[in-house]
Design an enzyme around this catalytic site. Sequence first.
Site, mmCIF file in Angstrom:
data_model
loop_
_atom_site.group_PDB
_atom_site.id
_atom_site.type_symbol
_atom_site.label_atom_id
_atom_site.label_comp_id
_atom_site.label_asym_id
_atom_site.label_seq_id
_atom_site.Cartn_x
_atom_site.Cartn_y
_atom_site.Cartn_z
ATOM 1 N N ASP A 272 0.891 -1.099 0.066
ATOM 2 C CA ASP A 272 0.106 -0.134 0.024
ATOM 3 C C ASP A 272 0.887 1.184 -0.183
ATOM 4 O O ASP A 272 1.863 1.402 0.615
ATOM 5 C CB ASP A 272 -0.818 -0.137 1.253
ATOM 6 C CG ASP A 272 -1.647 1.196 1.353
ATOM 7 O OD1 ASP A 272 -2.907 1.210 0.614
ATOM 8 O OD2 ASP A 272 -1.478 1.917 2.203
ATOM 9 N N GLU A 327 1.680 -0.288 -5.058
ATOM 10 C CA GLU A 327 0.459 0.593 -5.429
ATOM 11 C C GLU A 327 1.403 1.874 -5.725
ATOM 12 O O GLU A 327 2.169 2.299 -5.100
ATOM 13 C CB GLU A 327 -0.294 0.871 -4.127
ATOM 14 C CG GLU A 327 -1.350 1.758 -4.614
ATOM 15 C CD GLU A 327 -2.184 2.538 -3.656
ATOM 16 O OE1 GLU A 327 -3.289 2.849 -3.780
ATOM 17 O OE2 GLU A 327 -1.490 2.812 -2.493
HETATM 18 C C1 GLC Z 1 -3.928 3.387 -0.170
HETATM 19 C C2 GLC Z 1 -5.270 2.779 -0.266
HETATM 20 C C3 GLC Z 1 -6.298 3.909 0.133
HETATM 21 C C4 GLC Z 1 -5.804 4.195 1.592
HETATM 22 C C5 GLC Z 1 -4.452 4.993 1.356
HETATM 23 C C6 GLC Z 1 -4.114 5.171 2.916
HETATM 24 O O1 GLC Z 1 -3.833 4.554 -1.240
HETATM 25 O O2 GLC Z 1 -5.466 2.199 -1.518
HETATM 26 O O3 GLC Z 1 -7.347 3.263 0.369
HETATM 27 O O4 GLC Z 1 -6.826 4.986 2.092
HETATM 28 O O5 GLC Z 1 -3.455 4.166 0.987
HETATM 29 O O6 GLC Z 1 -3.845 3.962 3.621
#
Ligand code: GLC
Length: 605
Positions: A272, A327
């Site tokens: 993440d 991500e």
């Molecule tokens: C990532 C997740 C998102 C979350 C953010 C903070 O972007 O996909 O849903 O709010 O991280 O953890």
Amino acid sequence: MSQNVLRRRRLQISNPAEMSTPRKQKFCEKGICLFVILVAVVAGIVAVCVVTLTDKNLRQRVPSPPRLEWWKTTIIYQIYPRSFQDSNGDGTGDLKGVTKRLDYLQELGVGTLWLSPFYMSPMRDFGYDVQNYTQVDPLFGTMDDFDVLMKEAKKRGLRVLVDFVPNHTSNESSWFNNSRHSIGKYRDYYIWDDGVNCSTCPDTNFKMPPNDWKSAFRGSAWTYDDNRKQFYYHAYLDSQPDLNASNPDVRQELKNVLRFWLEKGVDGFRGDAIRKLFEFEDVHRNENGVLNLTRNLPGVYPVMREWKHFLDKYSHGKGQEKILIAESYGITNEMRDAYYEVDSIPFNFAFVQKLNPSCKARCIKQIIETSLDGLKEEWWPNFVLGSHDVSRIASRMGDSFVNVLNILLLTVPGTPTTYYGEEIGMKDTFYTYSESRDPAGLNYKEDYLKYSRDPGRSPMQWDSSTNAGFSNGTPWLHVNLNYPVLNVEEQLSKETSTLNIYKSLAKLRQLPSFTNKNIIFSTVNDDIISYVRSESGHPKYLVVLNVGSRDSVVDCRGPPLGVSSAQVVLAAGSSLLGISSYRMGDIADLQAIRLKYAEGVIFKI
Ligand code: GLC
């Protein structure tokens, strides 16, 4: 005489057991027995040589595709556990609910499940604020429920990825609590700064954040902590303090988290907010809105390498590889390559970020080309269409386009990721401000509709019973009102439904022609994009998609195909109206492929 009798007679006559003895005797009587045997032996040798040679040629001409790692041929299916299936009537989806739906997922043909966080959390950001990384939040069930889920998934040949949140914890985690009290090694687990004096304030000793860095969820990215009398940095909510990734103890701590889940048998992780792992060291520099001091800093890559190496210790041979996906929004191809260099997989969000109703055929072609451009031989592409952070495809692109876009996602080279519900074309759900739950929206008050991620997180629509079969209780977010007509059960019964098209695609893309990186574009006009997927020694497939807003016609006889007709192997009409003018099995003329808008067809050559 009946047909059966005739057949039997013929069978009798050609039965060698019945006729061999008298014939052999006759030949030998004529003295040619030896000659016949000789000829037969020579012919046999010649035949064996010819077959061997042809076979060798064939094998040279038709290299069988190398056996690919499991994650290259799979479909990743993202489950947002809160919204997938509630098993205990508390209105929130849970792990037992996921287990209950594993048969569905297996039949859907997705090979890999990615579970968004189900760890202990105060749920300010619905699980992305982790309080304890190795405990299951009671809302989602127990560790036993997870173990059962894993066991049942494995039984069905399904892989499981879990979310890994290394950028930040919850402010209620024991690490943060220890850090705010400056206890031992925890002191530097987060990013702390004294801030600066406010020169324009009545009290010039009043402390201000050290810089202008902004939180993704509005406001300053710094919050003052009364205990420590310092500011801490948070890329997201003030209840999500950023970990200090430069601290080896923190990285070790996170490795322990990886180890815990690897020992539970997971197949890998979706990392993440990886691009936000590091910030510019000098916190007294302002970003001035450019966001180049808090994203995609080069420190990210060695850390990814470190974690991937760690995962490799658990990759026990072919079929057991562990993967680490990042991500990685808004990266350039150069940054993409840097992720690949360290053996991690950067999620490709080009479709998520660039697809919009005015991005038609040529624009989509360009997205694909850019995504594949410069990939080294060993780097495997991937495409993502939706997630829990964005609007659903049906709402972003129009209800009609779900089928063509699912075809696109599942037939371009690389590993696709499907967000739950996209296989039936779920739409965004409207929530009033008071019904909204997502902090990203709530923080923007009257502008919440622009930022809220709730619309794309509504509960999965399983059937037409109360709450779409999602829960017996009151769902945490209410189900979309369209559920009586748009649900899994309904679509299973219709041959041309979005769901059944998805299932056919999932099967089709297992073929060697799709499990490689070859793609050659055929005719592309304002509305229609077409491309060929192939593998030597296997049939070619021509994918033709009308992504425009009107009916259109293309001629695909020319290069790269050079044929004038082909067989339809998949035909999908607009996901709103359902019917395609092509039928499976038809032999179609490639000179004039007429597609209504939002119609897609795959031909086999
Ligand atoms: C990532 C997740 C998102 C979350 C953010 C903070 O972007 O996909 O849903 O709010 O991280 O953890």
